[in-house]
Structures are given as structure tokens and as C-alpha cells.
Design an enzyme around this catalytic site. Structure first.
Site, mmCIF file in Angstrom:
data_model
loop_
_atom_site.group_PDB
_atom_site.id
_atom_site.type_symbol
_atom_site.label_atom_id
_atom_site.label_comp_id
_atom_site.label_asym_id
_atom_site.label_seq_id
_atom_site.Cartn_x
_atom_site.Cartn_y
_atom_site.Cartn_z
ATOM 1 N N ASP A 108 -6.026 11.524 2.535
ATOM 2 C CA ASP A 108 -6.415 10.511 2.780
ATOM 3 C C ASP A 108 -5.334 9.693 3.988
ATOM 4 O OD1 ASP A 108 -8.110 8.183 3.145
ATOM 5 O OD2 ASP A 108 -7.542 7.374 1.071
ATOM 6 N N TYR A 109 -4.830 10.231 4.792
ATOM 7 C CA TYR A 109 -3.853 9.722 5.598
ATOM 8 C C TYR A 109 -4.670 9.027 6.552
ATOM 9 C CZ TYR A 109 0.559 12.166 4.254
ATOM 10 O OH TYR A 109 1.448 12.603 3.554
ATOM 11 N N GLU A 110 -4.393 7.680 7.096
ATOM 12 C CA GLU A 110 -5.128 6.804 7.832
ATOM 13 C C GLU A 110 -4.072 6.494 9.170
ATOM 14 O OE1 GLU A 110 -6.849 3.622 5.271
ATOM 15 O OE2 GLU A 110 -7.921 5.160 4.181
ATOM 16 N N HIS A 111 -2.848 6.766 8.978
ATOM 17 C CA HIS A 111 -2.038 6.310 10.337
ATOM 18 C C HIS A 111 -1.232 7.464 10.447
ATOM 19 C CE1 HIS A 111 -3.261 2.062 9.249
ATOM 20 N NE2 HIS A 111 -2.918 2.594 8.139
#
Ligand SMILES: *[C@@H]1O[C@H](CO)[C@@H](O)[C@H](O)[C@H]1NC(C)=O
Length: 280
Positions: free
Chosen positions: A129-132
Site C-alpha cells: 500500500d505504498y502511495e508516495h
């Protein structure tokens, strides 16, 4: 054993609202996954958060969601599995960045730190769930693809999911991963609640079709958020009607919720409705 088409998943533990596994109603007729949120490759030892190149630490509510609590809920419900999610939006109110120094160092550090956490907590899977991102899409694909491959080869985990949403930068990273490592990814936990809160049922079906074709061949789960002020298609606005339409066409692979921490306030009524629908 084949994967059933009635998977229900609930993220848990990120918000420190005191929610426990045993608070959440579990229907014995679905395959139920708790997803602990989050493990992050950051340290906050020196005060402000610093990236650690794949050395993961636990950032969920370990007081309520301990190794003993994982063992107990799995012993009580044979249909329950527990995963952990990597990354998330933020760490101590700063963006949680994916920031490897190299593919090999990140993967080695991630395999060794996560293998320990997975063993200690009796976990079954991981979610990405990396978002950056402070790395290009190829580097992300290699790091995550190799990590999942190695954790599956060592039998540390039996399943893996990814959690993209509709944003160009995010999709570029996750689609690069999907295109190369689809064979090790079991579920796509697409964040449909990242769409606008004005989403209608027919728009929702359209979004589902678009993402199912982008993540072609994948099990794309539908989702809603129980957070205050959530986006996407809410249960109050027809989420379950959309699910029934997909189900009639044989397209409903499963439902997930962000998150149990928020759902506790209304007694998990939509967790119950989701599982009833999947079990019917
Ligand atoms: C990855 O990034 C490159 C360079 O920006 C781009 O050309 C390519 O389309 C991207 N891949 C995906 C799957 O988005």
C-alpha cells in the site's frame, strides 16, 4: 485448494481507536482476511520519521492487535487469515515514501525484517500500500516483485495483494509491478473510495470495469470506506446494489473495507452486510 470468490477483507489497527479482532463480526461462510495496517520501513527512534531502506517496523496498535490476539482469532475461526500491509499514506503525519537505496539492499532488508514480523505475529500474507514514491516504476516493480517472490518461496506467506488507486503516479508504479509480477499477486485491493463522493452506481460499475481490464486476469476486489467524510460509493448510496449487479454477472471477486477502526462506531453493520452478500 482453489481460491473462493467470496473473500472479505478488513484493514485494522492504523488509527489506535482500540478496535480488536474479536470486535469484528465474522461470517463462517466467507473467506475472511484481517489486514494489519501498517508496517513501514521507517524509524521514529530519533523523533522525526526517517526511512530505513526496507527495514520494516510495526506501526499498528500492537496493544490490541498482538501476536497472541492473532493466534486466538485464527484458532476460534478457521476461515480467518491475517496479513500485514506495507506503507500507507503517512508516518507521523509525514508522507510514507518508498525510498530504496538499491533493489538488492531494499529486498534483502525487507525479506529479513518482514520474515521476523510475519513469524512472530503468525501472519499469512502481505499487502502493498505504498502511495508516495522516491523511485521509478521499474525499481518499485523489482523491489516489490522480488520481495513477494522470496516470501512465497520460503513459505513465509501464502498470498499477496496490492492496493492501488486511480492516480497517474500511483497507477504507473502498480501497473509496472502488475505487468511483470502478476503471477505472484493474488488480489488487487483497488481503493474505489479514492474516487469522488459523488460516485453513482453506474459510474462505480464503469470504474470497476476499467480497473478489471487494467489489472487484466487479476482478482480485483471492490471496496468502500467507513471513515467520516469518505469518498467513493457509500453503502448509503448504493454500494451493495452495485455489488449485486457485479455478482449477477459473475464479476464479484470479493469486498474489502477501510477500515475496522472506523466501522466500530456503527457496530460494523456494513461489514455484516458485505459478508451476508458474499455468502448468499
Ligand atoms: C513507467 O515509467 C516510464 C517512464 O516514465 C513510462 O514510459 C512507462 O509507461 C511506465 N510504465 C507504466 C506501466 O506505467
Amino acid at each position: 485448494m482453489g481460491v473462493k470468490a467470496n473473500l472479505f477483507a478488513d484493514y485494522i489497527g492504523a488509527l489506535f481507536k482500540g478496535v480488536k479482532f474479536s470486535d469484528v463480526p465474522i461470517n463462517p461462510a466467507v473467506e475472511f482476511h484481517f489486514i494489519l495496517a501498517f508496517a513501514i520501513d521507517y524509524t521514529t527512534e530519533s523523533g522525526s520519521p526517517v526511512p530505513t531502506d526496507g527495514n520494516f517496523n510495526i506501526f499498528w496498535d500492537t496493544g490490541n492487535l498482538s501476536p497472541e490476539a492473532v493466534q486466538a482469532i485464527k484458532a476460534q475461526h478457521t476461515n480467518v487469515k491475517v496479513a500485514l500491509s506495507l506503507g500507507g499514506d503517512s508516518v507521523d503525519s509525514q508522507p510514507a515514501e518508498f525510498k530504496p537505496s538499491s533493489v538488492s539492499s531494499w529486498v534483502d532488508n525487507a525479506v529479513s525484517s518482514l520474515s521476523k514480523i510475519i513469524e512472530e505475529y503468525h501472519l499469512d500474507g502481505i499487502d502493498i500500500d505504498y502511495e508516495h514514491f522516491q523511485a521509478n516504476n521499474d525499481t518499485f516493480a523489482e523491489c516489490i516483485g522480488q520481495l513477494i517472490t522470496r516470501l512465497k518461496q520460503s513459505n513465509a506467506i501464502s498470498f499477496a495483494s496490492i492496493a492501488p488507486y486511480d492516480d497517474q503516479e500511483v497507477q504507473s508504479h502498480y501497473l509496472a509491478l502488475w505487468n511483470k509480477y502478476e503471477h505472484v499477486i493474488d488480489y488487487v485491493n483497488f481503493q474505489f473510495y479514492a474516487y469522488d463522493s459523488s460516485t453513482t452506481i453506474s459510474q462505480f460499475i464503469g470504474y470497476y470495469n476499467t480497473q478489471a481490464s487494467q489489472y487484466s486476469g487479476g482478482k480485483v476486489l471492490v471496496s468502500f470506506s467507513s471513515a467520516t467524510g469518505a469518498g467513493g460509493l457509500l453503502p448509503e448510496n448504493g454500494f451493495f446494489e452495485a455489488c449485486r449487479m457485479l455478482k449477477q454477472n459473475g464479476e464479484l471477486k470479493g469486498i474489502f473495507v477501510w477500515c475496522a477502526d472506523w466501522s466500530k462506531a456503527n457496530g460494523f453493520k456494513y461489514e455484516i452486510e458485505s459478508q451476508d452478500l458474499l455468502a448468499s
